[in-house]
Design an enzyme around this catalytic site. Structure first.
Site, mmCIF file in Angstrom:
data_model
loop_
_atom_site.group_PDB
_atom_site.id
_atom_site.type_symbol
_atom_site.label_atom_id
_atom_site.label_comp_id
_atom_site.label_asym_id
_atom_site.label_seq_id
_atom_site.Cartn_x
_atom_site.Cartn_y
_atom_site.Cartn_z
ATOM 1 N N ARG A 143 80.792 45.604 32.134
ATOM 2 C CA ARG A 143 79.635 45.449 31.257
ATOM 3 C C ARG A 143 79.864 44.272 30.325
ATOM 4 N NH1 ARG A 143 82.090 45.350 27.186
ATOM 5 N NH2 ARG A 143 80.167 45.065 26.023
ATOM 6 N N GLY A 144 78.788 43.940 29.577
ATOM 7 C CA GLY A 144 78.816 42.721 28.777
ATOM 8 C C GLY A 144 78.124 41.655 29.612
ATOM 9 N N ALA A 145 77.177 40.945 28.999
ATOM 10 C CA ALA A 145 76.294 40.066 29.781
ATOM 11 C C ALA A 145 77.037 39.092 30.707
ATOM 12 C CB ALA A 145 75.350 39.336 28.834
ATOM 13 N N ARG A 153 70.832 46.014 36.374
ATOM 14 C CA ARG A 153 70.543 46.210 34.945
ATOM 15 C C ARG A 153 69.467 45.193 34.566
ATOM 16 N NH1 ARG A 153 75.314 47.022 30.761
ATOM 17 N NH2 ARG A 153 73.676 48.155 29.652
ATOM 18 N N ASP A 177 72.485 39.477 24.879
ATOM 19 C CA ASP A 177 72.164 39.679 26.304
ATOM 20 C C ASP A 177 71.064 38.755 26.795
ATOM 21 O OD1 ASP A 177 73.453 42.340 25.413
ATOM 22 O OD2 ASP A 177 73.527 42.320 27.601
ATOM 23 N N ASN A 197 70.194 42.224 21.895
ATOM 24 C CA ASN A 197 71.605 42.632 21.955
ATOM 25 C C ASN A 197 71.663 44.152 21.839
ATOM 26 O OD1 ASN A 197 74.440 41.993 22.164
ATOM 27 N ND2 ASN A 197 74.636 42.519 20.012
ATOM 28 N N LYS A 198 72.852 44.684 21.887
ATOM 29 C CA LYS A 198 73.070 46.128 21.861
ATOM 30 C C LYS A 198 72.254 46.815 20.777
ATOM 31 C CE LYS A 198 74.936 48.103 24.124
ATOM 32 N NZ LYS A 198 74.181 48.711 25.243
HETATM 33 O O1 MRU Z 1 75.425 47.767 27.474
HETATM 34 P P1 MRU Z 1 76.492 46.713 27.360
HETATM 35 O O2 MRU Z 1 77.805 47.273 26.936
HETATM 36 O O3 MRU Z 1 76.580 45.869 28.594
HETATM 37 O O4 MRU Z 1 75.977 45.788 26.178
HETATM 38 C C1 MRU Z 1 76.727 44.659 25.859
HETATM 39 C C2 MRU Z 1 76.228 43.911 24.680
HETATM 40 O O5 MRU Z 1 75.213 44.224 24.099
HETATM 41 C C3 MRU Z 1 76.996 42.678 24.304
HETATM 42 O O6 MRU Z 1 76.909 42.437 22.937
HETATM 43 C C4 MRU Z 1 76.431 41.465 25.056
HETATM 44 O O7 MRU Z 1 76.335 41.725 26.416
HETATM 45 C C5 MRU Z 1 77.231 40.238 24.833
HETATM 46 S S1 MRU Z 1 78.766 40.257 25.679
HETATM 47 C C6 MRU Z 1 79.528 38.771 25.394
#
Ligand code: MRU
Length: 359
Positions: free
Chosen positions: A52-54, A95, A251, A261-262
């Site tokens: 996970r993470g963009a 996703r 994201d 973002n999250k």
């Molecule tokens: O649901 P996730 O854990 O994939 O969400 C991740 C985030 O919101 C991060 O802040 C974002 O992807 C940036 S990662 C460099």
């Protein structure tokens, strides 16, 4: 810049036939690596947040597509093309919010057709081999560029900091969320290496606890002074003058500078505005989506209710059947963002439209 980890969270094996990921759902208790060998396994790993993470999602998808094509047994170029498009479309919807996923898969498709076109009327056997090699190289290039991007972003972000500063972060935008180093956490690692001794407050980030499980884990491992707080404590910290900066990942950035973002990021940014704490969003240009005019055009993923009611609890923590709303991301309006740190420079949100033109 030195990496805190001896391994990366996403890797393509030397043979190109396995995608190796660190299962992030097992952290912080276990460092367990998974060897993924099918499109279904990649899809599952992405949807269940094992990776996970963009940026990491984009890299995993590109590696996954290359791996599937390397494994697909055929002598027909037409069959290979059909399989390529099938896997690409399948992973594309794993996703919805992080645009890096679509960005990297589209890039892989451009590579497929550019290579095919360059081959002219070559026999299928040769064309298949050349295309497989080109896709594998393209996926590896996506990751290598991400590493470089993280290094540049880390140095740019570092230029904002001062010795002994304190930073509040939300979710996880560190080594685990990218190829190496991180985006929002990259400058913190760099600052530590430069002797700045930064102090970090890390939101736990309900409901999936990316802050508690991943950010606190990463920063602890790196020997950085990190304090875990619940998501509703940001106002208290800022009211006490304990936060110099908010650093978060991203994201998707819309053309008007709104950022997804999250979930919870918007709340932190609103509080930060009240307490006059600058908010920096860390976003590689692969996260900028000019086809989204504003945050209203960004699809926000909704995730299952059990993540709120049951997950990480030993017993359910809500009455059975209660209605749950579980959006995974929120939109922070451009007006709350002090600056967006990209690998091409630190910009104001209104400058997003021009940044992609910059070399
Ligand atoms: O649901 P996730 O854990 O994939 O969400 C991740 C985030 O919101 C991060 O802040 C974002 O992807 C940036 S990662 C460099």
């Amino acid at each position: 810049m030195k990496s805190v980890f001896p391994y990366d969270s996403v890797e393509l094996s030397a043979s190109g036939r396995e995608v190796v990921i660190l299962d992030q759902t097992q952290l912080p208790n276990q460092e367990k690596f998974l060897h993924l060998t099918s499109a279904e396994e990649i899809f599952y790993a992405i949807t269940r947040l094992k990776v996970r993470g963009a940026p990491a999602i984009g890299i995993a998808a590109a590696f996954g597509l290359a791996m599937c094509i390397n494994r697909f047994r055929t002598r027909s170029l037409a069959a290979l093309e059909k399989e390529f498009l099938r896997v690409k479309r399948y992973l594309f919807i794993s996703r919805p919010t992080a645009v890096n996923l679509m960005w990297s898969l589209d890039r892989m498709e451009r590579c497929f057709y550019a290579t095919k076109q360059s081959l002219g009327t070559t026999e299928d056997k040769h064309a298949i081999e050349v295309i497989r090699n080109a896709l594998t190289a393209e996926a590896r290039a996506i990751k290598a560029e991400d590493v470089r991007m993280c290094e540049v972003i880390s140095e740019l972000g570092f230029s904002l900091l001062h010795p002994g500063c304190s930073i509040l972060t939300h979710c996880n935008a560190g080594h685990l969320a990218v190829s190496k180093f991180g985006t929002a956490l990259g400058p913190i690692y760099y600052a530590q290496q430069q002797g700045y001794s930064p102090k970090v407050y890390c939101d736990e980030t309900r409901p999936l606890l990316q802050g508690a499980r991943l950010t606190a884990y990463e920063l602890t491992k790196a020997g950085i002074d990190v304090t875990l707080v619940c998501d509703n404590m940001a106002a208290t910290l800022m009211a006490q003058g304990k936060v110099d900066f908010v650093f978060v990942g991203c994201d998707r950035v819309a053309a008007n500078g709104d950022v997804a973002n999250k979930i919870g990021t918007n709340g932190v940014a609103i509080i930060a505005k009240y307490y006059k704490v600058p908010v920096y969003v860390f976003a590689p240009t692969s996260t900028i989506d000019l086809t989204s005019a504003s945050g209203n055009d960004i699809v926000i993923e909704e995730r299952p209710a059990f993540e709120v009611t049951d997950m990480y609890y030993t017993k359910p923590m809500a009455p059975k059947g209660v209605q749950v709303y579980n959006p995974a991301f929120d939109i922070t309006p451009a007006s709350l963002v002090t600056g967006i740190v990209t690998e091409k420079g630190i910009i104001k949100p209104r400058e997003v439209k021009n940044i992609l033109k910059k070399g």
